[in-house]
Motif scaffolding. Structure first.
Motif, PDB file in Angstrom:
ATOM      1  N   LEU A 194      16.142   2.225  -8.068  1.00 60.12           N
ATOM      2  CA  LEU A 194      16.446   2.444  -6.657  1.00 60.12           C
ATOM      3  C   LEU A 194      15.295   1.814  -5.883  1.00 60.12           C
ATOM      4  CD1 LEU A 194      17.514   5.808  -4.948  1.00 60.12           C
ATOM      5  CD2 LEU A 194      16.536   3.851  -3.782  1.00 60.12           C
ATOM      6  N   ALA A 195      15.530   0.646  -5.351  1.00 60.57           N
ATOM      7  CA  ALA A 195      14.505  -0.078  -4.611  1.00 60.57           C
ATOM      8  C   ALA A 195      14.629   0.247  -3.130  1.00 60.57           C
ATOM      9  CB  ALA A 195      14.659  -1.579  -4.832  1.00 60.57           C
ATOM     10  N   VAL A 196      13.533   0.703  -2.547  1.00 58.69           N
ATOM     11  CA  VAL A 196      13.526   1.045  -1.122  1.00 58.69           C
ATOM     12  C   VAL A 196      12.877  -0.099  -0.363  1.00 58.69           C
ATOM     13  CG1 VAL A 196      12.861   2.743   0.604  1.00 58.69           C
ATOM     14  CG2 VAL A 196      13.268   3.470  -1.774  1.00 58.69           C
ATOM     15  N   LEU A 197      13.646  -0.753   0.471  1.00 60.73           N
ATOM     16  CA  LEU A 197      13.128  -1.892   1.240  1.00 60.73           C
ATOM     17  C   LEU A 197      12.435  -1.386   2.488  1.00 60.73           C
ATOM     18  CD1 LEU A 197      16.064  -4.451   0.925  1.00 60.73           C
ATOM     19  CD2 LEU A 197      14.174  -3.984  -0.655  1.00 60.73           C
ATOM     20  N   ASP A 198      11.119  -1.392   2.454  1.00 61.59           N
ATOM     21  CA  ASP A 198      10.316  -0.968   3.596  1.00 61.59           C
ATOM     22  C   ASP A 198      10.286  -2.106   4.616  1.00 61.59           C
ATOM     23  OD1 ASP A 198       8.493   0.018   5.377  1.00 61.59           O
ATOM     24  OD2 ASP A 198       7.002   0.572   3.865  1.00 61.59           O
ATOM     25  N   ARG A 199      10.694  -1.812   5.826  1.00 53.80           N
ATOM     26  CA  ARG A 199      10.790  -2.847   6.849  1.00 53.80           C
ATOM     27  C   ARG A 199       9.460  -3.141   7.536  1.00 53.80           C
ATOM     28  NH1 ARG A 199      14.637  -5.459   4.758  1.00 53.80           N
ATOM     29  NH2 ARG A 199      16.650  -4.410   4.695  1.00 53.80           N
ATOM     30  N   THR A 200       8.372  -2.470   7.120  1.00 49.61           N
ATOM     31  CA  THR A 200       7.067  -2.771   7.692  1.00 49.61           C
ATOM     32  C   THR A 200       6.621  -4.156   7.238  1.00 49.61           C
ATOM     33  OG1 THR A 200       6.471  -0.430   7.611  1.00 49.61           O
ATOM     34  CG2 THR A 200       4.680  -2.016   7.883  1.00 49.61           C
ATOM     35  N   PRO A 201       6.323  -5.067   8.150  1.00 49.25           N
ATOM     36  CA  PRO A 201       5.949  -6.423   7.747  1.00 49.25           C
ATOM     37  C   PRO A 201       4.688  -6.426   6.877  1.00 49.25           C
ATOM     38  CG  PRO A 201       6.424  -6.313  10.104  1.00 49.25           C
ATOM     39  CD  PRO A 201       6.361  -4.899   9.612  1.00 49.25           C
ATOM     40  N   GLN A 202       4.701  -7.241   5.831  1.00 45.43           N
ATOM     41  CA  GLN A 202       3.534  -7.389   4.975  1.00 45.43           C
ATOM     42  C   GLN A 202       2.626  -8.487   5.515  1.00 45.43           C
ATOM     43  OE1 GLN A 202       5.380  -8.199   1.120  1.00 45.43           O
ATOM     44  NE2 GLN A 202       4.855  -6.129   0.470  1.00 45.43           N
ATOM     45  N   PRO A 203       1.328  -8.403   5.184  1.00 43.89           N
ATOM     46  CA  PRO A 203       0.441  -9.513   5.554  1.00 43.89           C
ATOM     47  C   PRO A 203       0.961 -10.814   4.952  1.00 43.89           C
ATOM     48  CG  PRO A 203      -0.819  -7.609   4.794  1.00 43.89           C
ATOM     49  CD  PRO A 203       0.623  -7.308   4.521  1.00 43.89           C
ATOM     50  N   PRO A 204       0.880 -11.931   5.663  1.00 41.61           N
ATOM     51  CA  PRO A 204       1.424 -13.205   5.171  1.00 41.61           C
ATOM     52  C   PRO A 204       0.934 -13.574   3.774  1.00 41.61           C
ATOM     53  CG  PRO A 204       0.784 -13.403   7.470  1.00 41.61           C
ATOM     54  CD  PRO A 204       0.302 -12.066   7.028  1.00 41.61           C
ATOM     55  N   ALA A 205      -0.353 -13.323   3.486  1.00 39.36           N
ATOM     56  CA  ALA A 205      -0.891 -13.681   2.171  1.00 39.36           C
ATOM     57  C   ALA A 205      -0.208 -12.885   1.067  1.00 39.36           C
ATOM     58  CB  ALA A 205      -2.398 -13.445   2.138  1.00 39.36           C
ATOM     59  N   VAL A 206       0.101 -11.607   1.339  1.00 35.00           N
ATOM     60  CA  VAL A 206       0.777 -10.771   0.346  1.00 35.00           C
ATOM     61  C   VAL A 206       2.239 -11.190   0.206  1.00 35.00           C
ATOM     62  CG1 VAL A 206       1.508  -8.417  -0.215  1.00 35.00           C
ATOM     63  CG2 VAL A 206      -0.775  -8.831   0.754  1.00 35.00           C
ATOM     64  N   ALA A 207       2.893 -11.416   1.332  1.00 34.96           N
ATOM     65  CA  ALA A 207       4.301 -11.802   1.308  1.00 34.96           C
ATOM     66  C   ALA A 207       4.518 -13.112   0.559  1.00 34.96           C
ATOM     67  CB  ALA A 207       4.828 -11.922   2.737  1.00 34.96           C
ATOM     68  N   ALA A 208       3.524 -14.007   0.624  1.00 33.38           N
ATOM     69  CA  ALA A 208       3.671 -15.322  -0.003  1.00 33.38           C
ATOM     70  C   ALA A 208       3.694 -15.242  -1.525  1.00 33.38           C
ATOM     71  CB  ALA A 208       2.538 -16.237   0.444  1.00 33.38           C
ATOM     72  N   ILE A 209       3.080 -14.201  -2.101  1.00 30.75           N
ATOM     73  CA  ILE A 209       3.003 -14.100  -3.570  1.00 30.75           C
ATOM     74  C   ILE A 209       3.841 -12.955  -4.134  1.00 30.75           C
ATOM     75  CG2 ILE A 209       0.700 -15.131  -3.604  1.00 30.75           C
ATOM     76  CD1 ILE A 209      -0.441 -12.314  -3.977  1.00 30.75           C
ATOM     77  N   THR A 210       4.513 -12.209  -3.273  1.00 36.22           N
ATOM     78  CA  THR A 210       5.299 -11.058  -3.719  1.00 36.22           C
ATOM     79  C   THR A 210       6.787 -11.372  -3.615  1.00 36.22           C
ATOM     80  OG1 THR A 210       3.574  -9.550  -2.932  1.00 36.22           O
ATOM     81  CG2 THR A 210       5.740  -8.607  -3.389  1.00 36.22           C
ATOM     82  N   PRO A 211       7.533 -11.251  -4.712  1.00 39.84           N
ATOM     83  CA  PRO A 211       8.974 -11.526  -4.646  1.00 39.84           C
ATOM     84  C   PRO A 211       9.697 -10.455  -3.849  1.00 39.84           C
ATOM     85  CG  PRO A 211       8.392 -10.590  -6.766  1.00 39.84           C
ATOM     86  CD  PRO A 211       7.101 -10.834  -6.053  1.00 39.84           C
ATOM     87  N   PRO A 212      10.855 -10.760  -3.280  1.00 43.39           N
ATOM     88  CA  PRO A 212      11.649  -9.728  -2.615  1.00 43.39           C
ATOM     89  C   PRO A 212      11.889  -8.559  -3.570  1.00 43.39           C
ATOM     90  CG  PRO A 212      12.569 -11.895  -2.193  1.00 43.39           C
ATOM     91  CD  PRO A 212      11.509 -12.079  -3.236  1.00 43.39           C
ATOM     92  N   LEU A 213      11.724  -7.338  -3.066  1.00 43.68           N
ATOM     93  CA  LEU A 213      11.745  -6.172  -3.942  1.00 43.68           C
ATOM     94  C   LEU A 213      13.082  -5.995  -4.658  1.00 43.68           C
ATOM     95  CD1 LEU A 213       9.951  -3.803  -4.858  1.00 43.68           C
ATOM     96  CD2 LEU A 213      11.091  -2.418  -3.112  1.00 43.68           C
ATOM     97  N   ASP A 214      14.186  -6.245  -3.960  1.00 41.10           N
ATOM     98  CA  ASP A 214      15.475  -6.072  -4.612  1.00 41.10           C
ATOM     99  C   ASP A 214      15.637  -7.057  -5.766  1.00 41.10           C
ATOM    100  OD1 ASP A 214      15.523  -8.122  -2.771  1.00 41.10           O
ATOM    101  OD2 ASP A 214      17.502  -7.641  -1.960  1.00 41.10           O
ATOM    102  N   GLU A 215      15.166  -8.280  -5.582  1.00 45.12           N
ATOM    103  CA  GLU A 215      15.246  -9.255  -6.664  1.00 45.12           C
ATOM    104  C   GLU A 215      14.319  -8.873  -7.822  1.00 45.12           C
ATOM    105  OE1 GLU A 215      14.587 -13.188  -5.211  1.00 45.12           O
ATOM    106  OE2 GLU A 215      16.061 -12.997  -3.573  1.00 45.12           O
TER     107      GLU A 215
END
Length: 250
Positions: A181-202
């Motif tokens: 059960l993946a909970v998609l948190d809508r709080t924006p991540q820092p760009p550096a983190v978002a760039a290396i983190t895959p979408p949670l549902d995937e």
């Protein structure tokens, strides 16, 4: 004197022989159930106190839902075994609801009340692999299910402990089904983190779930967690076919 000593020894031996069967007790048989369900709940620092409360309230509400009890009653045995623990760092897992049987509304209400009364704590990291290893150790303690299911809920990728692939493979080798059960948190991540983190549902789809009939439920934000967990547990109990990935909205 020799006769007396031998007689006493014989009587003692006879008494020991008679006492021995009373000391040997057969191993307690496990109670059969349709499913042994282990619920693993993320309490890492990315889950704030309000979001954590939404998780606990969602699980408690699910066990008060007559639709769930109806699904349980349709099983071959008509009962499931359930336990719930929280997890965070690789070495932090806490059982909050020990194994309990659910076969009717009264038993389901006892589980819901145990969840209501469970302490709320928050830790640091997100070790899905640690949660998987701990979950695998819970089976065979009270029930014998025709299916064994681990249900991992969380809002982040593994960042503590060994690789998820190893822990998941251990469960699959033991015949355990892993749902997510993946909970998609809508709080924006820092760009550096978002760039290396895959979408949670995937990530959950590709790295976490596994086994025959496994599936992923995606909660679009913590506000939809209650809806997601109800649908997920009903499907797990019924072993109903469905899409690999389902989505729930508030």
């Amino acid at each position: 004197m020799l006769y007396s000593a031998l007689s006493r020894r014989g009587l003692f031996g006879a008494g020991l022989a008679l006492a021995t069967p009373a000391l040997i007790r057969p191993a307690r048989a496990m109670e059969p159930v349709d499913v042994e369900l282990v619920l693993a709940v993320d309490v890492s620092r990315s889950v704030d106190s309000e979001e954590q409360e939404m998780q606990f309230r969602g699980y408690a509400s699910a066990f008060r839902d007559p639709q769930l009890i109806n699904g349980i009653s349709r099983g071959a045995i008509g009962a499931i075994g359930i336990t719930l623990f929280t997890w965070s760092d690789w070495n932090i897992q806490n059982t909050l609801v020990p194994w309990m049987r659910i076969g009717d509304m009264a038993e389901a209400e006892r589980v819901a009340q145990a969840i209501d009364a469970a302490p709320r704590t928050t830790w640091l990291y997100t070790s899905i692999s640690g949660a998987m290893a701990y979950a695998g150790q819970q089976f065979g303690q009270a029930f014998e299910g025709t299916r064994q299911v681990v249900d991992i809920s969380g809002d982040g990728v593994n960042n503590s402990g060994r690789p998820v692939a190893q822990a998941r493979q251990d469960l699959l080798d033991a015949g355990v089904i892993v749902n997510g059960l993946a909970v998609l948190d809508r709080t924006p991540q820092p760009p550096a983190v978002a760039a290396i983190t895959p979408p949670l549902d995937e990530y959950y789809r590709d790295e976490v779930i596994g086994g025959p009939g496994s599936f992923l439920m995606v909660a679009e934000g913590f506000e939809s967690f209650e809806t997601a967990v109800k649908r997920k547990i009903v499907r797990e109990v019924a072993a109903a076919p469905g899409p690999l990935v389902e989505r729930a909205f508030a």
